[in-house]
Design a protein around this motif. Structure first.
Motif, mmCIF file in Angstrom:
data_model
loop_
_atom_site.group_PDB
_atom_site.id
_atom_site.type_symbol
_atom_site.label_atom_id
_atom_site.label_comp_id
_atom_site.label_asym_id
_atom_site.label_seq_id
_atom_site.Cartn_x
_atom_site.Cartn_y
_atom_site.Cartn_z
ATOM 1 N N HIS A 73 0.808 -1.235 0.000
ATOM 2 C CA HIS A 73 0.000 0.000 0.000
ATOM 3 C C HIS A 73 0.836 1.278 0.000
ATOM 4 N N GLY A 100 -6.009 4.796 0.968
ATOM 5 C CA GLY A 100 -7.315 4.579 1.572
ATOM 6 C C GLY A 100 -8.343 5.574 1.055
ATOM 7 N N ASN A 115 -10.072 8.905 8.196
ATOM 8 C CA ASN A 115 -9.338 7.732 8.657
ATOM 9 C C ASN A 115 -10.210 6.843 9.549
ATOM 10 N N THR A 120 -14.026 2.484 4.331
ATOM 11 C CA THR A 120 -12.857 2.839 3.528
ATOM 12 C C THR A 120 -12.364 1.645 2.711
ATOM 13 N N PHE A 122 -9.238 0.367 1.617
ATOM 14 C CA PHE A 122 -7.824 0.587 1.922
ATOM 15 C C PHE A 122 -6.994 -0.530 1.321
ATOM 16 N N THR A 125 -5.844 -4.186 2.793
ATOM 17 C CA THR A 125 -6.568 -4.453 4.036
ATOM 18 C C THR A 125 -7.784 -5.277 3.650
ATOM 19 N N ARG A 312 -3.505 5.951 10.487
ATOM 20 C CA ARG A 312 -3.475 6.397 9.095
ATOM 21 C C ARG A 312 -3.286 7.912 8.982
#
Length: 368
Positions: A73, A100, A115, A120, A122, A125, A312
């Motif tokens: 990421h 994200g 966040n 989200t 992301f 994840t 985040r």
């Protein structure tokens, strides 16, 4: 828009199938999900501890691996396709990718604290795929153009820099404050550099690794501290109290540091951080280790500490991180200690897993 993808093209991806089971496989070239999306040819990706955590344990908190995902990421790349409604970037732009993308509609998103958005998407994840693939699809407004003098490695390092920006933002860090940062890994030293960039009067880095504290001293910290192992039979909390008090005394921090940034997640550091904080000071928990720890709550209450968590990034952090790296205020190049080709991705992960003192940031070159 951009030229259509040829049928001969492939999309190699580094896939986590199950715990400790990874492979490189060809995936379909991802398609734009809507008119605001872009497709990025990934050029560099940094390995984060969370990537290794999913690989080795299959979960972080409530995020559990139940089906294969592509890892990675912390990435940068070049835009190769844009949706019809995209206005902020164009094909050929080199960008850092904020990994994200929130729902944009919940109360948290509307407040700028995206966040905390429960919906989200992301990268890497579960159940969402990450960026360790040739092509990645992301919302155009979560791509940040980087100037020509910034390398693709610099672009990938914007992500951990943005994490440090958020940690210091949560701490409401201000000029002339004293700061103790527990941890001299990548996030820890970036927080130390960030604190100095924000005008902190004195920044102390703490780590059990002498090698890492030596690096931190050269990188940004005004002083460093390596805790000694407590004698056998010592109460662990009292040992942490002694460490916290010794740091305060050794570096002339008076009644304690104004700000504690805990970037390890290690129980002794968490405890020592509370004991090293001044009355009314701020303690920010950024590191994640054991899910439950012994916490000196009486001391925290008596000292009226402002205890916060950081996760985040929020509105403005990524843009600030790009500016800090581009201006040279934050040096990311010296954090990169090891580089790997895409086909060596598993070796790169194995190296990070070992946790060697001489390994700070490991990056993987994208598929050409």
């Amino acid at each position: 828009m951009s030229p259509s993808v040829t049928t001969a093209e492939v999309n190699p991806a580094f896939v986590l199938h199950s715990i400790k089971n990874v492979s490189i496989e060809n995936r379909e070239i991802p398609k734009l999900r809507n008119d605001h999306d872009v497709r990025v040819h990934i050029e560099q990706t940094g390995i984060c501890g969370s990537d290794v955590h999913y690989w080795q344990r299959g979960r972080i908190g409530d995020f559990i691996l139940t089906s294969p995902i592509i890892l990675g990421h912390e990435s940068s790349g070049t835009i190769v396709e844009v949706g019809s409604a995209v206005k902020n970037v164009k094909v050929g732009d080199r960008v850092a990718i904020e990994p994200g993308v929130p729902c944009r509609y919940c109360d948290f998103c509307r407040e700028g604290a995206y966040n905390l958005c429960a919906d989200t998407i992301f990268a890497a994840t579960p159940p969402w795929d990450g960026t360790l693939q040739k092509y990645y699809i992301v919302a155009s407004d979560y791509c940040y153009p980087i100037p020509a003098h910034m390398s693709s490695e610099d672009g990938a390092m914007v992500e951990p820099t943005a994490v440090a920006v958020q940690i210091c933002k949560v701490a409401d860090l201000r000029a002339n404050q004293t700061v103790i940062v527990f941890g001299c890994g990548p996030i820890g030293v970036l927080c130390q550099a960030m604190a100095k960039a924000y005008g902190a009067k004195k920044v102390i880095g703490v780590d059990i690794s002498k090698t890492r504290t030596e690096f931190a001293k050269k990188y940004a910290a005004d002083g460093v501290f390596v805790p000694e192992r407590a004698p056998a039979g010592t109460d662990p909390v009292e040992a942490s109290r002694a460490i916290g008090e010794k740091i305060v005394a050794e570096f002339g921090l008076g009644e304690g540091a104004d700000v504690i940034l805990e970037c390890t997640g290690a129980e002794p550091c968490i405890q020592a951080g509370v004991f090293a904080a001044k009355k009314g000071g701020t303690y920010v928990q950024a590191g994640m280790g054991k899910e439950n720890v012994v916490f000196p709550i009486t001391t925290a209450c008596i000292r009226a500490l402002n205890i916060k968590g950081s996760i985040r990034y929020t509105a403005g952090c990524y843009a600030a991180a790009v500016d800090l790296v581009a201006s040279g205020k934050i040096d990311t190049k010296s954090l990169i200690t090891h580089r790997f080709k895409f086909e060596e991705a598993e070796q790169a992960f194995e190296l990070v897993k070992k946790g060697q003192e001489d390994v700070l940031k490991v990056v993987i070159e994208g598929v050409q």
